[in-house]
Motif scaffolding. Structure first.
Motif: not given
Ligand code: MG
Ligand code: ATP
Length: 367
Positions: A55, A170-171
């Protein structure tokens, strides 16, 4: 093709990181200086254990986190000191928090309004993106009146209306159930094929990594372990770390010793012929071990401990030289009564790693 596709394709930019680093203080170095180049339009998946800096990396590119050193170049512009909105990136998070009191249309149009686009321009762009994402019938609903997958699509739509050359995820799928994840994965692949934005996608899911990526970047404590195509990562892992990270169940890793003509396990059994001396780690994937007692390589005796039937195939766990090795076999091979297995390790399927550093040693078996 519509105007959005063309605009994003045109904006897709190379990304170059030169010595980009992140440290919170002298003790907390999250990312040591990193050099990496992503090609315009490329889909890069960033994979690595929790806390390895995925991240942080994305946020430094987006401008949400400052770099401690180094340069970030997007297209032909150095951007590390620019504001997020000047970088041409759009980001989709796991918790994509849509504005609950706004409709889908308003959610998607909001950033365009802030950017000063006219009402007509906003409507045109949102309509084009909504059509692309199958959201046209939901434009006047609020997020609370949508399914999880539809909300996720709105979040993606909200990112792409701005016609970014770089899309950062991000995910984005980790809150969705398995079926929806699968559907969204297919949609994302199609979307990428269509708009061609340079994409960086962080995930914990190796199936997403293998299926979506042009190249996978594997991070370990902020360092790049390997950056290559899914195929290369799977078939030629650069380290034990990568070998164990990709594949389910993961690659078996066995300590072996070379006596100059053969590699032996801890119990003295020979697993492979090789003119090597010293200690190594030998890798073989569960699906590459032949449990039937036939094959070109040496046979090793192992004790079957248990088997798991997964429908499409079975996974056997056997004890070999004091370790558990996992073997994937086609479903239907009846091993229920087998206690001792003769395992064959085909030489072309073996991976050799340095015992200390864990780095791959190429060409040990003539491959
Ligand atoms: Mg992360
Ligand atoms: N403000 C901060 N001060 C100190 N360390 C921080 C700070 N923010 C993040 N970190 C550390 O930076 C490291 C990387 O965090 P990051 O969120 O990038 O990991 P990640 O790979 O995205 O993990 P996850 O898979 O769990 O999301 C972690 O060890 C984290 O504890």
């Amino acid at each position: 093709m519509n105007t959005i596709d063309t605009a994003i394709r045109a904006a897709a930019a190379d990304i170059k990181l030169a010595g980009v680093a992140k440290a919170y203080d002298a003790q907390t170095v999250v990312i040591p200086p990193m050099d990496v180049q992503l090609k315009a339009g490329e889909f890069t998946v960033v994979l690595g254990p929790s806390g390895c800096g995925k991240s942080t990396l994305l946020q430094m590119i987006a401008g949400l986190e400052r770099v401690s050193g180094g340069k970030i170049v997007i297209g032909d512009r150095e951007v590390q000191d620019l504001e997020p909105k000047q970088r041409g990136c759009a980001m989709v998070f796991q918790n994509y928090a849509l504005y609950p009191h706004m409709t889908v249309l308003e959610n998607m149009a909001y950033s365009l309004k802030v950017a000063g686009l006219s009402k007509v321009e906003r409507a045109e762009r949102v309509e084009a993106v909504a059509t692309m994402l199958g959201l046209s019938d939901y434009l006047h609903r609020r997020p609370g009146q949508l399914s999880g997958g539809q909300r996720q699509r709105v979040a993606i739509g909200r990112a792409i209306v701005r016609e970014p050359g770089v899309l950062l995820f991000d995910e984005p799928l980790s809150n969705l159930d398995a079926q929806l994840r699968h559907d969204m994965r297919v949609e994302l692949a199609e979307l990428h094929r269509r708009i061609g934005a340079t994409t960086i996608f962080v995930t914990h899911d190796q199936v997403e990594a293998m299926t979506l990526a042009d190249r996978i970047l594997i991070l370990n404590r902020g360092r790049i372990e390997q950056f290559d195509t899914p195929k290369a990562i799977y078939h030629h892992p650069a380290s034990v770390f990568v070998a164990k990270f990709i594949g389910a169940p993961p690659m078996n890793i066995l300590p072996v010793t070379g006596d100059g003509s053969a590699l032996r396990l801890a119990d003295g059994q020979v697993v492979a012929e090789a003119s090597l001396t010293g200690n190594y780690q030998l890798g073989i994937r569960p699906e590459d071990i032949v449990a039937s007692g036939h094959g070109a390589g040496r046979l090793c005796k192992a004790m079957l401990r248990f088997r798991e039937d997964l429908g499409s195939h079975s996974v056997l766990a056997a004890e070999l030289a004091g370790l558990v090795v996992r073997i994937a076999t086609p479903f239907g091979v009846d091993t229920a009564d087998l206690v001792e297995l003769s395992l064959n390790f085909p030489p072309s399927r073996l991976h050799l790693f340095d015992a200390q550093t864990g780095r791959a040693i190429a060409g040990a078996f003539g491959a």
